[in-house]
Motif scaffolding. Sequence first.
Motif, PDB file in Angstrom:
ATOM      1  N   CYS A 136       0.825  -1.230   0.000  1.00  0.00           N
ATOM      2  CA  CYS A 136       0.000   0.000   0.000  1.00  0.00           C
ATOM      3  C   CYS A 136       0.852   1.269   0.000  1.00  0.00           C
ATOM      4  N   GLY A 137       2.103   1.184   0.426  1.00  0.00           N
ATOM      5  CA  GLY A 137       2.928   2.387   0.499  1.00  0.00           C
ATOM      6  C   GLY A 137       2.550   3.280   1.674  1.00  0.00           C
ATOM      7  N   VAL A 138       2.184   2.655   2.778  1.00  0.00           N
ATOM      8  CA  VAL A 138       1.851   3.405   4.004  1.00  0.00           C
ATOM      9  C   VAL A 138       2.574   2.741   5.178  1.00  0.00           C
ATOM     10  N   VAL A 139       3.164   3.559   6.040  1.00  0.00           N
ATOM     11  CA  VAL A 139       3.814   3.005   7.242  1.00  0.00           C
ATOM     12  C   VAL A 139       2.960   3.277   8.474  1.00  0.00           C
ATOM     13  N   GLY A 140       2.734   2.201   9.233  1.00  0.00           N
ATOM     14  CA  GLY A 140       2.149   2.294  10.575  1.00  0.00           C
ATOM     15  C   GLY A 140       3.119   1.605  11.525  1.00  0.00           C
ATOM     16  N   ILE A 141       2.943   1.810  12.807  1.00  0.00           N
ATOM     17  CA  ILE A 141       3.836   1.170  13.785  1.00  0.00           C
ATOM     18  C   ILE A 141       3.192  -0.122  14.290  1.00  0.00           C
ATOM     19  N   PRO A 142       3.935  -1.243  14.250  1.00  0.00           N
ATOM     20  CA  PRO A 142       3.404  -2.464  14.862  1.00  0.00           C
ATOM     21  C   PRO A 142       3.520  -2.370  16.394  1.00  0.00           C
ATOM     22  N   PRO A 143       2.389  -2.345  17.096  1.00  0.00           N
ATOM     23  CA  PRO A 143       2.435  -2.009  18.529  1.00  0.00           C
ATOM     24  C   PRO A 143       2.908  -3.119  19.446  1.00  0.00           C
ATOM     25  N   SER A 144       3.234  -4.307  18.925  1.00  0.00           N
ATOM     26  CA  SER A 144       3.708  -5.338  19.857  1.00  0.00           C
ATOM     27  C   SER A 144       4.975  -4.875  20.570  1.00  0.00           C
ATOM     28  N   ALA A 145       5.701  -3.898  19.969  1.00  0.00           N
ATOM     29  CA  ALA A 145       6.885  -3.333  20.629  1.00  0.00           C
ATOM     30  C   ALA A 145       6.518  -2.575  21.908  1.00  0.00           C
ATOM     31  N   PHE A 146       5.234  -2.273  22.070  1.00  0.00           N
ATOM     32  CA  PHE A 146       4.795  -1.500  23.237  1.00  0.00           C
ATOM     33  C   PHE A 146       4.175  -2.398  24.315  1.00  0.00           C
ATOM     34  N   TYR A 147       4.268  -3.710  24.100  1.00  0.00           N
ATOM     35  CA  TYR A 147       3.701  -4.664  25.068  1.00  0.00           C
ATOM     36  C   TYR A 147       4.800  -5.625  25.518  1.00  0.00           C
ATOM     37  N   SER A 148       4.760  -6.039  26.801  1.00  0.00           N
ATOM     38  CA  SER A 148       5.686  -7.105  27.181  1.00  0.00           C
ATOM     39  C   SER A 148       4.958  -8.264  27.840  1.00  0.00           C
ATOM     40  N   ARG A 149       3.700  -8.046  28.253  1.00  0.00           N
ATOM     41  CA  ARG A 149       2.985  -9.086  28.978  1.00  0.00           C
ATOM     42  C   ARG A 149       1.897  -9.706  28.100  1.00  0.00           C
ATOM     43  N   SER A 150       1.119  -8.842  27.492  1.00  0.00           N
ATOM     44  CA  SER A 150      -0.034  -9.317  26.737  1.00  0.00           C
ATOM     45  C   SER A 150       0.313  -9.424  25.251  1.00  0.00           C
ATOM     46  N   ASN A 151      -0.457 -10.257  24.529  1.00  0.00           N
ATOM     47  CA  ASN A 151      -0.284 -10.385  23.077  1.00  0.00           C
ATOM     48  C   ASN A 151      -1.229  -9.482  22.308  1.00  0.00           C
ATOM     49  N   GLU A 152      -1.926  -8.594  23.025  1.00  0.00           N
ATOM     50  CA  GLU A 152      -2.988  -7.814  22.375  1.00  0.00           C
ATOM     51  C   GLU A 152      -2.466  -6.905  21.265  1.00  0.00           C
ATOM     52  N   GLY A 153      -1.180  -6.543  21.317  1.00  0.00           N
ATOM     53  CA  GLY A 153      -0.617  -5.670  20.285  1.00  0.00           C
ATOM     54  C   GLY A 153      -0.573  -6.307  18.910  1.00  0.00           C
ATOM     55  N   LYS A 154      -0.583  -7.634  18.872  1.00  0.00           N
ATOM     56  CA  LYS A 154      -0.450  -8.335  17.579  1.00  0.00           C
ATOM     57  C   LYS A 154      -1.608  -8.046  16.627  1.00  0.00           C
ATOM     58  N   GLY A 155      -2.777  -7.732  17.182  1.00  0.00           N
ATOM     59  CA  GLY A 155      -3.943  -7.480  16.339  1.00  0.00           C
ATOM     60  C   GLY A 155      -4.141  -5.998  16.033  1.00  0.00           C
ATOM     61  N   LEU A 156      -3.139  -5.177  16.398  1.00  0.00           N
ATOM     62  CA  LEU A 156      -3.330  -3.726  16.300  1.00  0.00           C
ATOM     63  C   LEU A 156      -2.270  -3.073  15.419  1.00  0.00           C
ATOM     64  N   VAL A 157      -2.548  -1.861  14.984  1.00  0.00           N
ATOM     65  CA  VAL A 157      -1.561  -1.051  14.253  1.00  0.00           C
ATOM     66  C   VAL A 157      -1.764   0.396  14.706  1.00  0.00           C
ATOM     67  N   ARG A 158      -0.643   1.137  14.886  1.00  0.00           N
ATOM     68  CA  ARG A 158      -0.759   2.547  15.286  1.00  0.00           C
ATOM     69  C   ARG A 158      -0.476   3.452  14.094  1.00  0.00           C
ATOM     70  N   PHE A 159      -1.401   4.386  13.850  1.00  0.00           N
ATOM     71  CA  PHE A 159      -1.185   5.406  12.821  1.00  0.00           C
ATOM     72  C   PHE A 159      -1.108   6.779  13.494  1.00  0.00           C
ATOM     73  N   ALA A 160      -0.194   7.632  12.985  1.00  0.00           N
ATOM     74  CA  ALA A 160      -0.082   9.003  13.490  1.00  0.00           C
ATOM     75  C   ALA A 160      -0.848   9.930  12.548  1.00  0.00           C
ATOM     76  N   PHE A 161      -1.593  10.890  13.125  1.00  0.00           N
ATOM     77  CA  PHE A 161      -2.320  11.832  12.252  1.00  0.00           C
ATOM     78  C   PHE A 161      -1.813  13.267  12.389  1.00  0.00           C
ATOM     79  N   CYS A 162      -0.534  13.405  12.777  1.00  0.00           N
ATOM     80  CA  CYS A 162       0.079  14.743  12.825  1.00  0.00           C
ATOM     81  C   CYS A 162       0.584  15.087  11.426  1.00  0.00           C
ATOM     82  N   LYS A 163      -0.333  15.030  10.459  1.00  0.00           N
ATOM     83  CA  LYS A 163       0.010  15.198   9.039  1.00  0.00           C
ATOM     84  C   LYS A 163      -1.033  16.104   8.396  1.00  0.00           C
TER      85      LYS A 163
END
Length: 378
Positions: free
Chosen positions: A335-362
């Motif tokens: 798609c040519g779009v970058v989002g952040i994979p949020p599993s880097a923001f979790y250490s206990r739960s696996n909930e980040g695997k189903g998520l993506v973070r987008f920034a809207f400071c654009k």
Amino acid sequence: MATANRLEQFGETVFATWSRLAVEHNAINLGQGFPDFDAPEFVKEAAIQAIRDGENQYSRSAGHPLLVEAIADTFELPTNAMDEVTVTCGSTETIAAVILGVINQGDEVIVIEPFYDSYLACLSMAGAIPKIVTLHSPEFTFNEQELRDAFSDKTKMIIVNSPHNPTGRVFTNTELQLISELAIKHDALVLSDEVYDKLVLTGTHIPMATLPNMKQRTITLRSLGKVFSVTGWKIGWSVAPSKYTVAIRSAHQFMTFCAATPLQVAAATALRAPDSYFLEYTAQYTKRRDLLVEGLRDVGFNVLSPEGTYFVLADHTPFGFSDDISFCHHLVKICGVVGIPPSAFYSRSNEGKGLVRFAFCKGLDTLNNAVERLQGLC
Ligand code: GLN
């Protein structure tokens, strides 16, 4: 391996990795949180003027007097500028200076996940023991019992971030009251990371230090970059009772000594901007948020509209990918779009695997183009 054990497990920060991939793939970067529009003229002019005025040598280590006065004057509580404010090279340095300045080896520190990725790395550098409490999706709230269970007689500090990166939650009075009640009961400090305090689009931000009996145990952290679109200036600060300020400065003086002097002088001008600046700022961000949230929903993501920050945490599971990293690789390549994979923001739960973070400071054009590209997912 040349990297010390205390840092090896953290690898490269997810922000550097995905900004590099954005450049390599010529993708729209909705990953790392930085504006693609410029800073206001009056802020840039103030920096140019400060350089011309000869503000070009080291400043006072704890912060230029003009800036610490402006910080104290605009803080919600009466504050002694010289004894309670410390200016650092961005809030990422404040986080490090607080943790290295205050925490002893073996102290327990409660961290709420998903978290800003530097928290755990700094705790590891200090030899602290992180105790993780999860904000559970889809509402991103913590479970009261899980929070209570995280506290012990070894708890030195809890790190609270509201408005919260990456969920966009603004913690309610009830949530903050519970945290403060437990901090008081266990005689713990609160590191209140409020770098998005001016970016509240729905609801109200309640500064932790303003809660009853909390000023004396709260270290508040704020930032210039988000509010004035100058993330590259790296100006952040703490406001803390003087004994903790002494501790924070003991680390800060040996890490960077001081932040860039002319930028501190310009920051003092910026902080004294009229109320109209901040009203226009949130009005613009509300437009950006609504455009991206609606666009993501049209494409098929499940999205909880963020109350604050400039991030959206979207559920990508309708698209059938096994985890966030494979999803984000697909996004950048196809798609040519970058989002952040949020599993880097979790250490206990696996909930980040189903998520993506987008920034809207654009800019709105950037966000429209990104949404158009994301239609390729359907
Ligand atoms: N706070 C920014 C974010 O969450 C990143 C800051 C950084 O890269 N150091 O995107």
